[in-house]
Scaffold this motif. Structure first.
Motif, PDB file in Angstrom:
ATOM      1  N   PRO A 271       0.822  -1.196   0.000  1.00  0.00           N
ATOM      2  CA  PRO A 271       0.000   0.000   0.000  1.00  0.00           C
ATOM      3  C   PRO A 271       0.855   1.243   0.000  1.00  0.00           C
ATOM      4  N   ARG A 275      -5.823   5.527   0.419  1.00  0.00           N
ATOM      5  CA  ARG A 275      -6.933   5.074  -0.407  1.00  0.00           C
ATOM      6  C   ARG A 275      -6.650   3.733  -1.063  1.00  0.00           C
ATOM      7  N   GLU A 276      -5.549   3.056  -0.684  1.00  0.00           N
ATOM      8  CA  GLU A 276      -5.237   1.761  -1.275  1.00  0.00           C
ATOM      9  C   GLU A 276      -5.211   0.689  -0.206  1.00  0.00           C
ATOM     10  N   GLY A 277      -4.879  -0.554  -0.625  1.00  0.00           N
ATOM     11  CA  GLY A 277      -4.928  -1.681   0.282  1.00  0.00           C
ATOM     12  C   GLY A 277      -3.900  -1.602   1.378  1.00  0.00           C
ATOM     13  N   VAL A 338      -9.325  -2.621  11.388  1.00  0.00           N
ATOM     14  CA  VAL A 338      -9.016  -1.817  10.208  1.00  0.00           C
ATOM     15  C   VAL A 338      -8.581  -0.425  10.656  1.00  0.00           C
ATOM     16  N   ARG A 340      -6.773   2.925   8.881  1.00  0.00           N
ATOM     17  CA  ARG A 340      -6.364   3.466   7.592  1.00  0.00           C
ATOM     18  C   ARG A 340      -6.089   4.955   7.709  1.00  0.00           C
ATOM     19  N   GLU A 351     -11.998  -1.448   3.956  1.00  0.00           N
ATOM     20  CA  GLU A 351     -11.074  -2.019   2.981  1.00  0.00           C
ATOM     21  C   GLU A 351     -11.609  -3.369   2.520  1.00  0.00           C
ATOM     22  N   GLU A 353     -10.609  -7.050   1.294  1.00  0.00           N
ATOM     23  CA  GLU A 353      -9.503  -8.015   1.385  1.00  0.00           C
ATOM     24  C   GLU A 353      -9.882  -9.292   0.647  1.00  0.00           C
ATOM     25  N   SER A 370      -5.310  -6.969   0.650  1.00  0.00           N
ATOM     26  CA  SER A 370      -6.247  -5.912   0.305  1.00  0.00           C
ATOM     27  C   SER A 370      -6.064  -5.419  -1.124  1.00  0.00           C
ATOM     28  N   GLY A 373      -9.623   0.282  -0.668  1.00  0.00           N
ATOM     29  CA  GLY A 373      -9.868   0.863   0.639  1.00  0.00           C
ATOM     30  C   GLY A 373     -10.363   2.288   0.515  1.00  0.00           C
ATOM     31  N   VAL A 394     -14.027   5.502  -2.087  1.00  0.00           N
ATOM     32  CA  VAL A 394     -13.207   4.292  -2.123  1.00  0.00           C
ATOM     33  C   VAL A 394     -12.283   4.334  -3.321  1.00  0.00           C
TER      34      VAL A 394
END
Length: 527
Positions: A271, A275-277, A338, A340, A351, A353, A370, A373, A394
């Motif tokens: 990540p 905004r990413e996994g 979670v 983030r 997120e 997964e 993931s 997210g 997202v």
């Protein structure tokens, strides 16, 4: 006389951290983006295409530097050599910061709430590594202008629908939902002052490392600190046992839901944005049959914190809204583990997964991890307007999702090449083009071989390299009878590898087909 130095030839390779994408990869990505766009549109989101270049001031999220006011972005100054240099410009590092600028600029013309989706490349000026590139695709959907948690619930439902639309089976994924207000409430219950940014930062980073360090590693970081295997020491938050207790209880609730009781890792690109996994667990344990027990446990751990209770209330509403639409815990779960965007999100976070196993480069089993997210970010537009504008959204990591589908063997159809019409007679090129046009008019991808037709074997080799499902052959004899020979290249390759001599002599991979039945035959061959 000195020899003239020859100009140095440029190296034929992309810059470090970048790569080229060829036909099958581009086709697979486009097909995925098209499917995602269909789901986004189904939910009422409109497309937005903003500039790839923004002012550094508008992007906002960078670490200032005396000489070069950016960090993590590709930036340059307009008119740098002039006496009066202009703005610092940068390639966008995500699709959310440009949305904030667009909304602030056009808010009087846009509907409220404004629902948009955006797809495209983003750029990060970061150290590249295995699976981490400086340019990659994102696919975002956001709702700007409403504080209702119904918008957050809708994003979660849409995310589940997107995963299934692109080919991730139910049972191979889970969307996890938490709320930053709950975590802030737990810190309040632990007696960590709201203005103690240093301690809060250490605590948040420690909790975010649960998957990698495990409970004991996090416990050490909440206390005096932790020494890693290399001997490097990381300073801890300095909390006593009584202060750390609510935080550790909070972690236990997350472990009960997510089964994250051992350090783990992910495959593919790590990540690189809120905004990413995020990193993934190595295993998924037994989950509660519903969210009621999880929510009650969270109410107990936030204690008298009004902010924490507000966060739990929002999670309860989200769970009820999702349940009413048929999104149960087999698809979406309330999961306190979670964490983030430590300085980014202000409310619900989520997120997606992927829960199936793959094998890493060392042959060890790992969950894929993931692929998407997001969450609520009510402060991003404030920089432009001076007023708080609620927003939630997202971001899907397209490259990771493509890697997941590839790992599941679900990208084969996207890589199929065109039908190749071979050339037996140079003087009959118009006839071959007419055959090709007939196929194209029927929606069948096709091309005429345009290389040197002297060696017919080279034409078939070309078709194989293109991944063509079939080759069409028409000599003067076939033309006189109004037929063509259709060679099924997929079946032919299989026969060459597996068939007996008798089966090969029967040559079922090649058939004579009348011209007026060619389209039907090719459609049947393509399945």
């Amino acid at each position: 006389m000195a020899k003239t130095k020859k100009p140095r030839r440029p190296q034929a390779r992309p810059p470090r951290g970048f790569r080229d994408y060829f036909g099958a990869e581009v086709t697979a990505r486009k097909a995925m983006l098209d499917r995602i766009a269909e789901v986004y549109a189904l939910y009422g989101f409109d497309p937005l295409e903003s500039s790839a270049v923004e002012t550094v001031e508008a992007l906002g999220k960078f670490l200032p530097d005396v000489d070069r006011p950016n960090d993590g972005v590709f930036a340059w100054q307009e008119g740098e050599a002039a006496d009066d240099p202009g703005d610092w410009l940068a390639l966008r590092y995500d699709l959310t910061a440009p949305l904030a600028r667009v909304y602030a600029e056009h808010r009087n013309e846009l509907p409220t709430p404004y629902r948009r989706y955006a797809m495209g490349p983003v750029w990060r000026n970061e150290k590249p590594g295995p699976g981490r590139f400086r340019q990659f695709y994102q696919c975002d959907a956001d709702t700007v202008g409403t504080a209702s948690v119904a918008a957050d619930a809708e994003i979660c439902a849409m995310l589940a629908d997107v995963l299934e639309a692109v080919g991730i089976a139910r049972g191979d994924y889970v969307v996890r939902v938490n709320n930053r207000k709950v975590l802030n409430g737990v810190m309040e219950a632990a007696g960590i002052a709201e203005d103690d940014e240093r301690t809060r930062g250490i605590v948040l980073r420690a909790i975010d490392k649960l998957d990698r360090l495990g409970v004991e590693g996090v416990r050490a970081l909440l206390g005096e600190g932790r020494k890693d295997e290399s001997g490097d020491f990381t300073e801890g938050a300095g909390l006593g046992e009584a202060q750390a207790a609510p935080l550790l209880r909070f972690l236990e609730i997350g472990l009960a839901v997510g089964g994250k009781d051992t350090p783990g890792g992910t495959a593919g690109q790590p990540p690189t944005s809120p905004r990413e996994g995020a990193s993934a667990p190595t295993q998924v344990g037994d989950r509660p049959s519903g969210s009621a027990a999880t929510l009650q446990a969270l109410r107990d751990v936030v204690g008298a914190s009004a902010l924490g209770a507000e966060g739990v209330d929002e999670l309860e509403k989200i769970a009820a809204l999702l349940d009413a639409q048929g999104y149960g815990p087999d698809r979406i779960v309330i999961d306190p583990s979670v964490v983030r965007g430590l300085g980014y999100y202000t409310g619900p976070v989520y997120e997606a997964e992927l829960t199936f196993e793959i094998t890493d480069e060392k042959g060890r089993p790992r969950q894929f991890g993931s692929v998407a997210g997001g969450g609520r970010y009510d402060d991003l537009v404030t920089r432009f307007t001076g007023q708080q504008v609620p927003a939630t959204g997202v971001s899907i990591g397209v490259d990771r999702l493509l890697a997941a589908l590839d790992a599941k063997g679900r990208l084969g159809d996207e890589a199929r090449g065109p039908v190749v019409v071979t050339v037996m007679d140079r003087d009959r090129m118009a006839d071959y083009q007419a055959i090709c046009a007939t196929l194209r008019q029927a929606g069948i991808r096709a091309e005429v071989y345009l290389g040197n037709p002297k060696n017919f074997g080279n034409q078939l080799k070309y078709a194989d390299k293109r991944g063509s499902p079939a080759a069409i052959i028409q000599g003067s004899d076939e033309a006189a009878r109004g037929v063509v020979q259709v060679k099924d290249l997929v079946l032919g390759a299989k026969l060459a590898a597996e068939a007996s001599l008798e089966e090969w002599k029967e040559n079922p991979s090649q058939a004579e087909v009348p011209l007026d039945g060619l389209v039907a035959h090719i459609r049947k061959l393509l399945g």
